[in-house]
Design an enzyme around this catalytic site. Structure first.
Site, PDB file in Angstrom:
ATOM      1  N   ASP A  47      -5.337  12.185 -36.687  1.00  0.00           N
ATOM      2  CA  ASP A  47      -4.316  11.345 -37.302  1.00  0.00           C
ATOM      3  C   ASP A  47      -4.779   9.940 -37.643  1.00  0.00           C
ATOM      4  O   ASP A  47      -3.973   9.061 -37.889  1.00  0.00           O
ATOM      5  CB  ASP A  47      -3.074  11.293 -36.415  1.00  0.00           C
ATOM      6  CG  ASP A  47      -3.396  10.690 -35.048  1.00  0.00           C
ATOM      7  OD1 ASP A  47      -4.569  10.379 -34.801  1.00  0.00           O
ATOM      8  OD2 ASP A  47      -2.465  10.542 -34.252  1.00  0.00           O
ATOM      9  N   LYS A  76     -11.048  10.556 -36.846  1.00  0.00           N
ATOM     10  CA  LYS A  76     -10.508  11.401 -35.766  1.00  0.00           C
ATOM     11  C   LYS A  76      -9.996  12.717 -36.351  1.00  0.00           C
ATOM     12  O   LYS A  76      -8.977  12.758 -37.023  1.00  0.00           O
ATOM     13  CB  LYS A  76      -9.376  10.657 -35.060  1.00  0.00           C
ATOM     14  CG  LYS A  76      -8.758  11.416 -33.886  1.00  0.00           C
ATOM     15  CD  LYS A  76      -7.867  10.491 -33.057  1.00  0.00           C
ATOM     16  CE  LYS A  76      -7.298  11.200 -31.838  1.00  0.00           C
ATOM     17  NZ  LYS A  76      -6.341  12.260 -32.176  1.00  0.00           N
ATOM     18  N   THR A  87      -5.070  17.011 -29.202  1.00  0.00           N
ATOM     19  CA  THR A  87      -5.974  16.297 -28.306  1.00  0.00           C
ATOM     20  C   THR A  87      -6.045  14.833 -28.698  1.00  0.00           C
ATOM     21  O   THR A  87      -5.639  14.442 -29.785  1.00  0.00           O
ATOM     22  CB  THR A  87      -7.396  16.897 -28.353  1.00  0.00           C
ATOM     23  OG1 THR A  87      -7.900  16.773 -29.685  1.00  0.00           O
ATOM     24  CG2 THR A  87      -7.363  18.362 -27.952  1.00  0.00           C
ATOM     25  N   GLU A 105       0.829  -2.251 -36.362  1.00  0.00           N
ATOM     26  CA  GLU A 105       1.254  -1.830 -37.687  1.00  0.00           C
ATOM     27  C   GLU A 105       2.761  -1.960 -37.862  1.00  0.00           C
ATOM     28  O   GLU A 105       3.525  -1.733 -36.936  1.00  0.00           O
ATOM     29  CB  GLU A 105       0.865  -0.359 -37.928  1.00  0.00           C
ATOM     30  CG  GLU A 105      -0.637  -0.150 -37.977  1.00  0.00           C
ATOM     31  CD  GLU A 105      -1.013   1.300 -38.263  1.00  0.00           C
ATOM     32  OE1 GLU A 105      -2.154   1.524 -38.667  1.00  0.00           O
ATOM     33  OE2 GLU A 105      -0.155   2.189 -38.081  1.00  0.00           O
ATOM     34  N   ARG A 114      10.365  13.011 -32.522  1.00  0.00           N
ATOM     35  CA  ARG A 114      10.388  13.293 -33.977  1.00  0.00           C
ATOM     36  C   ARG A 114       9.126  14.012 -34.440  1.00  0.00           C
ATOM     37  O   ARG A 114       9.161  14.819 -35.374  1.00  0.00           O
ATOM     38  CB  ARG A 114      10.677  12.028 -34.783  1.00  0.00           C
ATOM     39  CG  ARG A 114       9.572  10.975 -34.895  1.00  0.00           C
ATOM     40  CD  ARG A 114       8.544  11.263 -35.974  1.00  0.00           C
ATOM     41  NE  ARG A 114       7.796  10.086 -36.367  1.00  0.00           N
ATOM     42  CZ  ARG A 114       6.467  10.076 -36.572  1.00  0.00           C
ATOM     43  NH1 ARG A 114       5.719  11.152 -36.347  1.00  0.00           N
ATOM     44  NH2 ARG A 114       5.882   8.970 -36.981  1.00  0.00           N
TER      45      ARG A 114
END
Lengths: 357, 357
Positions: free
Chosen positions: B237, B241, B211, B66, B122
């Protein structure tokens, strides 16, 4: 996979400006251009294997930054390129670029390279590769109108791939003309400097237009173009920027890289959406006709396509294996145990030497 | 502008894995995390100034690459990041990254950095920054479920920004647990290792779930979540998921980075499109309420947003000015006369000695 492993990083090959220049001279610029053309042709021949997507453009007040990605099943490549017409005032380049080639199997970058020089080389290699198919086989003389940064590379590529040694050249700027004559005379070309573009095209078998004007200009009008000529139109490469009178397109067989892109960016933006063109990969693959007779005018409406950058990175990646001019950079962290990323950071808590050898 | 000029190139600052680690230790990891959080908050506060665009994704058979670009009027940044679950088998990272920060005025890159470590930092800084606003002010104990690569950074950031020193932790993998306890005990935390996630959340004021399971899992069920808790949900994320039972979302006030992105990638993918959420920049800017009472459950459904990467690069770029750990790379060609790009190549024709005799 990546090219190496050193301490806490998977190393990525880095080819900066100096390394690229050294690599070109290592094999010789003619060999480099021919090799580059071979890689570009090989990739055009497997056109359908590529995932071709629109470039991403971030527009600012005075310029644009673009990311141009492309991939096949094995490799992912992208070029970062800016477009800032006002950069000349600060003695910076209006267009500068770098690129990255990655493995699709791991997602890891394997090569990062400067691409300002490399883009100039790949543009010239593409032009010559296409002209080798479309120009008359007996072509001996090329006119070049526009003697900016790209022109020297065009001359070299046309000699390396088509044996063209006689050039008729014109530029509105005497300094650019002097630069070109100085560089290319030293490289053994026979150069006729002309007073007008009309004069330059007289007797030319191939006409390359590579001017930098950011507007719809008429560098080449229809009455200047005789039967049998191949036109290599480089300069018309973004919306609102064209070089050819539209009558020329009507008279010519027009060839493009990626049709949908050229209709927006190329000379083709002057023509209706139904105007017929041929994608050059089809000609290279023998699936479409190129030049059909000696009197036909052929026109390559070139705007530059991500595939050519991909091929250039791929060529460089292969050359880099045997080159002593490549360095490696620690772009990707390599914790000895993947879940212990913090351990990698912690291992550097004590002062460490700045650069590995 | 760029950071320097050297021979034939405009130089770009390069911060590799080693340099980044050295820079973190130069200021200390706590100071680094607090500084990073300040930059992220400052950028969230000028949310409307950013050109936010979808990421570009190239999907392969076993992974994705990406490019995540974002810009304001002054700077352009992008992160390159892969996602290859099978990389663990080759002892490579499933997610690795690097990034570039450029000047919009010239289009030239000014900084290139590794972003695998930087993203971990971050992400943790963002979590803590948000929790500082949403968790009860008297929060003292944090549960962490999932002790992978991100967990150490979370612990450090929550101590640096909220003063949290007591941790109740659980992971299904004993090695990950041992790694976390080893690293964080050495850093002075009071750690309670728990046998189950149910046990870990007992008495916790803040619950962090991080996790790595690539599926819809239930790491946290509704009966485990008491009144007044702040949940920092990191692990859900990407599409397919998630970590939280959906009843938790129904009971909580839910905060997100960029709503349209989180509806696709976050815990929020379990909820209908009309389910109300608040973008966190609005809370930071005082334009929306955060926690309204001590019994409320607050939930930060974090997926990671390009703005946070931009802030991290900006922070690094400022830190780099005073750091001795930054090197420069010759990414962008700098011909002395812009039209004479070939002259730059030619200047390297003869072997150039690296150092004057």
């Amino acid at each position: 996979m990546t090219t190496g492993f050193q301490g806490d990083a998977d190393m990525t090959r880095f080819i900066g400006v100096e390394s690229l220049a050294a690599m070109v001279h290592e094999v010789g610029v003619d060999t480099f251009l021919r090799g580059l053309a071979d890689y570009i042709e090989a990739d055009f021949l497997r056109w359908s294997q590529f995932h071709k997507v629109p470039r991403h453009a971030s527009h600012g007040d005075i310029g644009v930054v673009e990311l141009m990605p492309i991939s096949d099943d094995r490799l992912f490549g992208f070029k970062y390129v800016n477009g800032h017409p006002s950069n000349g005032r600060h003695n910076l380049l209006t267009v500068a670029a770098f690129g990255v080639l990655s493995d699709m199997a791991t997602g890891y970058p394997r090569l990062m390279s400067e691409m300002t020089l490399l883009t100039a080389l790949r543009t010239a290699a593409t032009s010559a590769l296409v002209a080798r198919r479309l120009a008359r086989p007996d072509s001996r003389v090329m006119a070049i109108i526009g003697l900016g940064a790209q022109s020297d590379f065009q001359a070299l590529a046309f000699r390396a791939l088509l044996g063209i040694e006689r050039l008729r050249v014109y530029d509105i700027d005497p300094d650019s003309t002097a630069k070109f004559v100085r560089n290319m005379s030293a490289r053994g070309f026979r150069i006729e400097v002309c007073d007008t573009s009309q004069d330059a095209v007289v007797g030319a078998d191939i006409i390359t237009t590579a001017t930098a004007d950011k507007r719809n200009a008429t560098i080449l009008s229809s009455n200047m173009v005789g039967a049998g000529v191949h036109i290599n139109a480089i300069g018309g490469d973004c919306p609102g920027k064209t070089e050819l009178q539209r009558d020329i397109l009507s008279r010519a067989a027009v060839f493009v890289e990626l049709e949908e892109q050229t209709r927006i960016e190329g000379e083709l933006q002057q023509m209706p959406a139904t105007f017929p063109v041929t994608e050059i990969w089809q000609v290279l693959a023998g699936m479409a006709e190129g030049r059909t007779d000696a009197d036909q005018i052929t026109l390559f409406d070139s705007v530059g396509f991500a595939l050519e950058d991909f091929s250039a990175l791929r060529y460089l990646d292969d050359l880099a294996r045997d080159s002593s001019h490549v360095v490696e950079i620690d772009l990707i962290a390599a914790p000895s145990v993947p879940v212990d990323l913090f351990g990698l950071l912690e291992a550097h808590r004590a002062p460490v030497p700045l650069l590995a050898a």
